[in-house]
Every structure is written in structure tokens, then in C-alpha cells.
Design a protein around this motif. Sequence first.
Motif, PDB file in Angstrom:
ATOM      1  N   UNK A 135       0.827  -1.209   0.000  1.00  0.00           N
ATOM      2  CA  UNK A 135       0.000   0.000   0.000  1.00  0.00           C
ATOM      3  C   UNK A 135       0.863   1.261   0.000  1.00  0.00           C
ATOM      4  N   UNK A 136       1.893   1.255   0.850  1.00  0.00           N
ATOM      5  CA  UNK A 136       2.785   2.425   0.925  1.00  0.00           C
ATOM      6  C   UNK A 136       3.676   2.496  -0.308  1.00  0.00           C
ATOM      7  N   UNK A 137       4.188   1.347  -0.733  1.00  0.00           N
ATOM      8  CA  UNK A 137       5.011   1.227  -1.957  1.00  0.00           C
ATOM      9  C   UNK A 137       6.172   2.230  -1.962  1.00  0.00           C
ATOM     10  N   UNK A 138       6.914   2.277  -0.882  1.00  0.00           N
ATOM     11  CA  UNK A 138       8.032   3.214  -0.773  1.00  0.00           C
ATOM     12  C   UNK A 138       9.294   2.619  -1.393  1.00  0.00           C
ATOM     13  N   UNK A 139       9.951   3.348  -2.291  1.00  0.00           N
ATOM     14  CA  UNK A 139      11.197   2.832  -2.893  1.00  0.00           C
ATOM     15  C   UNK A 139      12.312   2.710  -1.854  1.00  0.00           C
ATOM     16  N   UNK A 140      13.233   1.801  -2.090  1.00  0.00           N
ATOM     17  CA  UNK A 140      14.397   1.642  -1.214  1.00  0.00           C
ATOM     18  C   UNK A 140      15.328   2.838  -1.350  1.00  0.00           C
ATOM     19  N   UNK A 141      16.137   3.114  -0.308  1.00  0.00           N
ATOM     20  CA  UNK A 141      17.050   4.270  -0.368  1.00  0.00           C
ATOM     21  C   UNK A 141      17.991   4.250  -1.566  1.00  0.00           C
ATOM     22  N   UNK A 142      18.497   3.077  -1.937  1.00  0.00           N
ATOM     23  CA  UNK A 142      19.459   3.000  -3.033  1.00  0.00           C
ATOM     24  C   UNK A 142      18.818   3.209  -4.410  1.00  0.00           C
ATOM     25  N   UNK A 143      17.479   3.277  -4.429  1.00  0.00           N
ATOM     26  CA  UNK A 143      16.783   3.564  -5.681  1.00  0.00           C
ATOM     27  C   UNK A 143      16.455   5.044  -5.844  1.00  0.00           C
ATOM     28  N   UNK A 144      16.847   5.851  -4.858  1.00  0.00           N
ATOM     29  CA  UNK A 144      16.617   7.294  -4.909  1.00  0.00           C
ATOM     30  C   UNK A 144      17.927   7.982  -5.285  1.00  0.00           C
ATOM     31  N   UNK A 145      17.929   8.855  -6.293  1.00  0.00           N
ATOM     32  CA  UNK A 145      19.172   9.442  -6.815  1.00  0.00           C
ATOM     33  C   UNK A 145      20.026  10.191  -5.805  1.00  0.00           C
ATOM     34  N   UNK A 146      19.412  10.867  -4.807  1.00  0.00           N
ATOM     35  CA  UNK A 146      20.200  11.741  -3.932  1.00  0.00           C
ATOM     36  C   UNK A 146      20.646  11.055  -2.645  1.00  0.00           C
ATOM     37  N   UNK A 147      20.552   9.720  -2.557  1.00  0.00           N
ATOM     38  CA  UNK A 147      21.024   9.031  -1.358  1.00  0.00           C
ATOM     39  C   UNK A 147      22.520   8.771  -1.443  1.00  0.00           C
TER      40      UNK A 147
END
Length: 212
Positions: A87-99
Motif C-alpha cells: 500500500x505504501x510502496x516506498x522505494x528503497x534508499x538506493x533507488x533514490x538518486x540523492x542518497x
Amino acid sequence: MDRALSFILDQISSFDHNVLASVNYFMRNRIMDAIMPYVTKLADNGVIWIALALILLIPKKTRRTGAAMGVALLIGLIVGNGLIKNLVARPRPFNIPDTVLSKNGLLIEPPTDYSFPSGHTLASFEAATALYKDHTVYGFMAFVLAFLIGFSRIYLQVHYPSDVIGGAILGFLFGLLGSTIVRSVCDRWNARKAKKQAEIPAEKDTSEDSSK
């Protein structure tokens, strides 16, 4: 309302990124890099907690605790990993460009499911809570391990801190729920068993009186 929610989400996101960056900058070292993958592996698919629950089911005196852990883990699997994650479907940190780290910089294989809540943390706190309800000392030791497993998920950059905090809170609640359900079932079973045993002498007395 939308503005307030947006503000809260921005604050959580800022907190998450600051903690990830701080852990990576201040705590990363070779020793921790070698240890943390093994710590996190303990809770892969909840294996250590499932194994412990099965072991506790064998002796009669710990059977209720093992059952409580099993029920709590099942609730977490269905509600936490099955429902809330999707339901939340939050991407993992390593899938976010600015991590801090990219997928290529991870120390373990990158998980393929969603990020919130942390399943490793969820299962760990469910089991620890159920164990603590019946065995305080062993439960405390389980909480220490649960904390280390949760921290390992942040250290390895596969979860945001809020994923781990959310997993810990949900795990605590599901652990209490599992323990409550099993305790209620056991109390009803014992009450029914005691009632049947109490009825047996009464039936004997009745049969003896009628024979006279």
C-alpha cells in the motif's frame, strides 16, 4: 490538511536522509562492514525467529510462548509485508538518486520489494515482544538482537530509519496481539478442560446414587 501532511512527509524525508548520511560518514569502517551483513542475515525471511518459535513449541512449558511468536510472525507477514508494504510502496534508499550509496555500493544483494516497513525489524520485534511477555530475561536479550538487526538495515543502506522505526512499532504491537490471542485461546481451553474434569466426579456420584 494536504499542506500539513506534505510538511510532515518532508520532515521525515529530511530526517531519514540526514541519519543515513551520518551513519555512512561517522560509522562506516571495515569491521562493521564485515559484521553487519551477517547480523542482518540472521533475520532473512525471519529464519532465526521462526526457528526459535519452533524450538519453543516442543517443550510443554514454553509451548504457549512459541505459539505466540508464531502467531505474531504470521500477522506481520500478512499485514506488514503483504498489505502495508504494497500500500505504501516506498522505494528503497538506493533507488533514490540523492542518497549516499547506489545499488552498486551495497554490501549485500539489493532487496527487490518495497521499503516500508522494514520486514527484518518487524519480525524481530514481533518475536522479541512475544518472548518478553512470558520470559523477561530472554525477551530482553531478543530485544537487543532485534535492535542490532534493525540498525543493520540502516547501516547497509537498504532501509530508511523511519522504515526501521515503523517496523519496530508495528512489531511491538503485533507481538502483543499474537501473545494476547494465544493466551486467550489457552485460557479458554484450560477453562473448558477444567469444567469437563469437574463434571466427571458429579457424573460418578449420580450413577452411584442411582445404582443404590
